[in-house]
Write a protein that holds these residues in place. Sequence first.
Motif, mmCIF file in Angstrom:
data_model
loop_
_atom_site.group_PDB
_atom_site.id
_atom_site.type_symbol
_atom_site.label_atom_id
_atom_site.label_comp_id
_atom_site.label_asym_id
_atom_site.label_seq_id
_atom_site.Cartn_x
_atom_site.Cartn_y
_atom_site.Cartn_z
ATOM 1 N N ARG A 216 1.082 -1.185 -0.021
ATOM 2 C CA ARG A 216 -0.163 0.028 -0.084
ATOM 3 C C ARG A 216 0.869 1.245 0.034
ATOM 4 N N GLY A 236 -1.295 -0.857 -7.626
ATOM 5 C CA GLY A 236 -1.743 0.696 -7.341
ATOM 6 C C GLY A 236 -0.480 1.546 -6.929
ATOM 7 N N PHE A 237 -0.124 1.029 -5.908
ATOM 8 C CA PHE A 237 0.793 2.115 -4.874
ATOM 9 C C PHE A 237 2.249 1.841 -4.960
ATOM 10 N N ASN A 261 -9.085 6.589 -11.451
ATOM 11 C CA ASN A 261 -8.712 5.932 -10.265
ATOM 12 C C ASN A 261 -7.920 6.783 -9.605
ATOM 13 N N GLY A 263 -5.967 6.565 -7.172
ATOM 14 C CA GLY A 263 -4.678 6.154 -6.603
ATOM 15 C C GLY A 263 -3.660 5.788 -7.328
ATOM 16 N N LYS A 264 -3.957 5.881 -8.711
ATOM 17 C CA LYS A 264 -3.005 5.257 -9.868
ATOM 18 C C LYS A 264 -1.941 6.655 -10.012
ATOM 19 N N SER A 304 1.626 1.356 -16.905
ATOM 20 C CA SER A 304 0.727 1.020 -15.835
ATOM 21 C C SER A 304 -0.432 0.583 -16.396
ATOM 22 N N MET A 306 -4.650 -0.784 -15.337
ATOM 23 C CA MET A 306 -5.631 -0.924 -14.325
ATOM 24 C C MET A 306 -6.594 -2.244 -14.398
#
Length: 341
Positions: A216, A236-237, A261, A263-264, A304, A306
Amino acid sequence: MIQSEILFLKQEEVIEAGLLDMKQILDACTKTYELLGQGEIINHPKTSTRIPDPVNWTSFFNSMPCYIGGDIKVGGIKWACESKKNAETPGIPYGIDIEILSDPDTVLPFAIMDATLITAMRTSAVAGLFAKYTAPKNCKVATLVGAGVIGRTALMAVNETVPTLETVYLCDLDLKKAEDLAAEFKGKVNFEIIPATDSKACAEKSTLVITQTTSRTPFVTKDWVKKGMTFINMAGFEMELDVLRESNQLFVDYWTQIITNSGKAVTKLYNAGEIKKDDVVELADLVLGKHPGRKTDDEILYCSSMGLGALDAMIAYAMYKNAKEKGLGTVLKQWDKPLWE
Ligand SMILES: NC(=O)c1ccc[n+]([C@@H]2O[C@H](COP(=O)([O-])OP(=O)(O)OC[C@H]3O[C@@H](n4cnc5c(N)ncnc54)[C@H](O)[C@@H]3O)[C@@H](O)[C@H]2O)c1
């Protein structure tokens, strides 16, 4: 009367239908991005129901609807779920998914199947496709971080798409997981797998880094970055924003969705006004040959993903057709006769 018949496939039957054939999955993913780039796919951004709230979630349910046109013509939705508790509980996967396929004319559902392994296969197929177009020429050493479910399929994917690989460092906080996977794949892939815990030290010896962890907090920091490297960020993190800032080109699986999103890392840069859509290349453009991917040996590239619902529906449809041919599955009915028409 049109019958409501739904073929139900449990995980074992989806496997028997050919799901673990990574070559077939890469073909299905390539075709999905071709159709997406040609405007033949409607793929709404996934919605995420996070429990108890979007920031402090311990589990979530994602809904991933799509319609695939072209010569496929199928509607699909994946219900994709993850639970942190599962990560510490033996005997249950961290992610658990199910797919429904529907006929676009009658809208009758005709297949329901386990999609847990479909997710695992197609997620890493996407990492593999990114690697195909962005890894340095003659890439010999890679570091894969995360030796869980997606780590396993990542080994399968890069084995197909980066044939020059000689050594893969497989890193996990839990060394035993990496050791077990390395033992499982020994002799089955074209490279040597070295299990490790110090992912930064391994990345220093690599030109390709792929992360698929449940971390996270970002652990891939600016000092990991050197000329000629490719970073593929599947969760994601994991990567600091500076990794993106240091990169010469940014690639995403599907812009329309990824910017929903917050958080991306890509979305954070976009929301901060540091990048715009034109600064980012989509995987469909790579697959369709509209963009070459890596342009020079020295470039630093960041990718990246998703995850796209259309990938799941495309693969599920292929498995449905294979299962029909092989006589697999259990036929269910939504009704014997609909009460109100
Ligand atoms: N992009 C996509 O389409 C997509 C699809 C599915 C899953 N995912 C993401 O992939 C990730 C992995 O999923 P999974 O099902 O393989 O989970 P998993 O629990 O099977 O494996 C995750 C592994 O990461 C390891 N790990 C956690 N933090 C780490 C760190 N800092 N360094 C090294 N290893 C670390 C854990 O020990 C574990 O072995 C999840 O974050 C999930 O959300 C992405």
